[in-house]
Structure formats: structure tokens, C-alpha cells
Design an enzyme around this catalytic site. Structure first.
Site, PDB file in Angstrom:
ATOM      1  N   GLN A 162       1.224   4.878  -3.128  1.00 63.77           N
ATOM      2  CA  GLN A 162       0.031   5.530  -1.856  1.00 63.77           C
ATOM      3  C   GLN A 162      -0.153   6.222  -2.870  1.00 63.77           C
ATOM      4  O   GLN A 162       0.393   7.067  -3.098  1.00 63.77           O
ATOM      5  CB  GLN A 162       0.626   5.276  -0.418  1.00 63.77           C
ATOM      6  CG  GLN A 162      -0.816   5.943   0.363  1.00 63.77           C
ATOM      7  CD  GLN A 162      -1.603   5.087   0.476  1.00 63.77           C
ATOM      8  OE1 GLN A 162      -1.556   3.167   0.667  1.00 63.77           O
ATOM      9  NE2 GLN A 162      -3.405   4.972   0.334  1.00 63.77           N
ATOM     10  N   ASP A 192      -2.412  -3.231  -7.069  1.00 63.71           N
ATOM     11  CA  ASP A 192      -3.630  -2.229  -6.754  1.00 63.71           C
ATOM     12  C   ASP A 192      -4.969  -1.873  -8.178  1.00 63.71           C
ATOM     13  O   ASP A 192      -5.704  -1.793  -7.732  1.00 63.71           O
ATOM     14  CB  ASP A 192      -2.921  -0.667  -7.054  1.00 63.71           C
ATOM     15  CG  ASP A 192      -3.510  -0.362  -5.246  1.00 63.71           C
ATOM     16  OD1 ASP A 192      -3.856  -0.771  -4.602  1.00 63.71           O
ATOM     17  OD2 ASP A 192      -3.033   0.449  -5.416  1.00 63.71           O
ATOM     18  N   LYS A 228      -1.273  -1.730   6.374  1.00 59.20           N
ATOM     19  CA  LYS A 228      -0.544  -3.573   4.467  1.00 59.20           C
ATOM     20  C   LYS A 228       0.541  -3.371   5.515  1.00 59.20           C
ATOM     21  O   LYS A 228       0.177  -4.821   5.341  1.00 59.20           O
ATOM     22  CB  LYS A 228      -0.408  -2.102   3.251  1.00 59.20           C
ATOM     23  CG  LYS A 228      -2.050  -1.755   2.736  1.00 59.20           C
ATOM     24  CD  LYS A 228      -1.658  -0.317   1.879  1.00 59.20           C
ATOM     25  CE  LYS A 228      -3.555  -0.211   1.324  1.00 59.20           C
ATOM     26  NZ  LYS A 228      -3.400   1.329   0.664  1.00 59.20           N
TER      27      LYS A 228
END
Ligand code: NDP
Length: 288
Positions: free
Chosen positions: A97, A120, A53
Site C-alpha cells: 500500500q 497492482d 481490499k
């Protein structure tokens, strides 16, 4: 018949190129998109995802900050960091995460992220907005599938989409977004009886099961579009999808490979959402 291979890697590259231009234009107006990623613990797969990422951000010109913490970080400490990033003017997207260590509630942490920075698309506000067809941050993997189909000029309108899997991050949002595209949607899961009888009726199958080569040629209707979300290891330790690619490609009309299909689209949509976040913020400032 051999299927058209949908090249997710190339589509992702094209979208990233477009984003690069948009980011450059934003920077000229004094706005640099910023993404903060929080990683707790030493999970190897998570470390790789976070590294990828970061690399993708740098490539397109997004400012990226990574916060790495040991596995014994407390929930309170993590929530405090999320709050600090919520208030940070230079950060437009926050990503924690997953999975988190078991002593930390993932729900609490996701709820703590400001919905305006939840790139997200996991916050209940964004999930709720998506489910009623409102503009929101959509979960990156299913959103990537929709974008990929759009780029391939494959319309879902009136098609029968069968989603195999009902997770909150892939299956359910893939079904909702397909519905939004006017598909007729069936969702299958581990309790579905005679799964093949459903997938065989599908114009489009979205496989998000997490089992190596689970669906095979005989599970598809000739000419079906097969979208393989799975990321698994086969008996030789090689990366593979939920679909047996070799047999399925002889039946399908179009199919995504693993690797090089849905995977590259997921990170691309994270970048896309981060850029959207900056644009929304600047529109809000302009309207004040
Ligand atoms: P989950 O394990 O959360 O969900 C799997 C789903 O598959 C569940 O809904 C489960 O049903 C269903 N399922 C399991 N066994 C069967 C079966 N025998 N028949 C029918 N359905 C079944 O996984 P995720 O949704 O998070 O991920 C799915 C796959 O996609 C994984 O391989 C993952 O690695 C990959 N992935 C790839 C991404 C990418 O960027 N390419 C991003 C995210 C995930 P039930 O609910 O009843 O248990």
C-alpha cells in the site's frame, strides 16, 4: 439533455460475481487465489483502502493476508518480507500500500515484487509490457475504466480520448490503454495551455487531476463521455470527483458519478488480476 449515469458499482458487482464462479472452479482444482497486502504506518486513508481490499477478497473467496508494520520499519525489513512473499506458493498477488514512509524507496520496493505477482501493475516490467500491448498486469484504475466502458458497450475505436493528468498510476496508463483500444489520445497536465480547448474536442474525457469539481459543463462537448477518476472532498467535506457532476451531467452523453463510478472498479480489477495470476501459474505448471 441529461447524461446516462454509468453505474460503476453495479458493473463492479457483476464482475465480482463472475470472479466468484471462477474462484470456486479454481478451488475445486485445489488452487485458492491468495493476495498479500503490506501496510506500513498509520495513514488513515491507507488503512481504509486495505480494509476494503480485504473485505472484497473475502466476499469473492480470495485468501487474503494483511501484514501491518509500524512506520519505523526499515527498508531492508520490508524488502525481506516482499522476498518471502515472492517465494510463497500460496500467494499469487502482492500489494504494498502506497504511500510508504519517506525513508523507504517506493521504487525499490515495487522493483522487488516479482512481476508475476505484481497485481497492482506498477512494476516496470508490467508497465513496459502494457506499453507495447503485451499481456501483463495492468494498473487497476485505468484497467477498470477500460472494462467499465467495455461492459457499457462503449468502444474507444476512432474516438478522441482526452486524459487530464499524467501520473504513473492513472493518467499515463489510461492514455496507453486507450491507445491500445485504437483511440486517438491527447494527454493534458498542469502545464497544458488552454486545457478547455482540448477537453471540448474530446469524445471521451478521463479526468484524473485530484482537484474537486475542476472540470465543469462548459469544458465538455455535448454528448461527450465523461469518466471521473478523482476522489476529493468538496467545501463541505463531501466526497466528490474532479468533475462538477451536477452541471456536467446536463451536457455529457454518459458520465460516471463519484462515489459509485470508477472507485468500485479499482478494487475489482485487483481481484481480477489476482485470479489471472493463479490462472497463469496453473497454465505454466500444465505446460511443464
Ligand atoms: P497525481 O497528483 O499523481 O496526478 C495529478 C495529475 O493532474 C498530474 O499529472 C498533474 O499534472 C495534473 N494536474 C494537476 N493540476 C492540473 C491542472 N490545473 N490542469 C491540468 N492538469 C493538472 O494524482 P493521481 O493520478 O494519483 O490521482 C488523480 C485523482 O484520482 C485523485 O483525486 C485521486 O484521489 C484519484 N484516484 C482515484 C482512484 C480510484 O480508484 N477512483 C485511484 C487512484 C487515484 P503534472 O504532472 O503536470 O503535475
Amino acid at each position: 439533455m441529461t447524461a446516462t449515469i454509468i453505474d460503476g458499482k453495479q458493473i463492479a458487482k457483476d464482475i465480482r460475481q463472475e470472479l466468484k464462479g471462477e474462484i470456486e472452479a479454481l478451488k475445486q482444482k485445489g488452487m485458492t487465489p491468495g493476495l498479500a497486502v503490506i501496510l506500513v504506518g498509520e495513514d488513515q486513508a491507507s488503512q481504509t483502502y486495505v480494509r476494503n481490499k480485504d473485505k472484497a477478497c473475502v466476499e469473492v473467496g480470495i485468501h487474503s493476508e494483511i501484514y501491518r508494520y509500524p512506520a519505523d520499519l526499515t527498508e531492508a525489513e520490508l524488502l525481506e518480507k516482499v522476498q518471502e512473499l515472492n517465494e510463497d506458493e500460496n500467494i499469487h498477488g502482492i500489494l504494498v500500500q502506497l504511500p510508504l514512509p519517506s525513508h523507504i524507496s517506493e521504487d525499490k520496493v515495487i522493483d522487488a515484487i516479482s512481476p508475476e505477482k505484481d497485481v497492482d501493475g506498477f512494476h516496470p516490467v508490467n508497465v513496459g509490457k502494457m506499453s507495447i500491448g503485451k499481456e501483463a498486469f495492468y494498473s487497476c484504475t485505468p484497467y477498470g475504466i477500460i472494462k467499465m466502458l467495455e461492459k457499457e458497450n462503449i468502444s474507444l475505436e476512432g474516438k478522441h480520448v482526452v486524459v487530464v493528468g499524467r501520473s504513473n498510476i492513472v493518467g499515463k496508463p489510461a492514455a496507453l490503454l486507450s491507445l491500445q483500444e485504437s483511440a486517438t489520445v491527447t494527454v493534458c497536465h498542469s502545464r497544458t495551455k488552454d486545457l478547455s480547448s482540448f477537453t471540448k474536442q474530446a469524445d471521451v474525457v478521463i479526468a484524473a487531476v485530484g482537484k474537486a469539481k475542476f472540470l465543469k459543463a462548459e469544458d465538455f462537448k455535448p454528448g461527450a463521455i465523461v469518466i471521473d477518476v478523482g476522489m476529493n472532498r468538496d467545501e463541505n467535506g463531501k466526497l466528490c470527483g474532479d468533475v462538477d457532476f451536477e452541471s456536467a451531467k446536463e451536457v455529457a452523453g454518459a458520465i460516471t458519478p463519484v462515489p459509485g463510478g470508477v472507485g468500485p472498479m479499482t478494487i475489482t480489477m485487483l481481484l481480477f488480476n489476482t485470479v489471472q495470476s493463479v490462472k497463469q501459474k496453473s497454465a505454466m505448471v500444465a505446460s511443464k
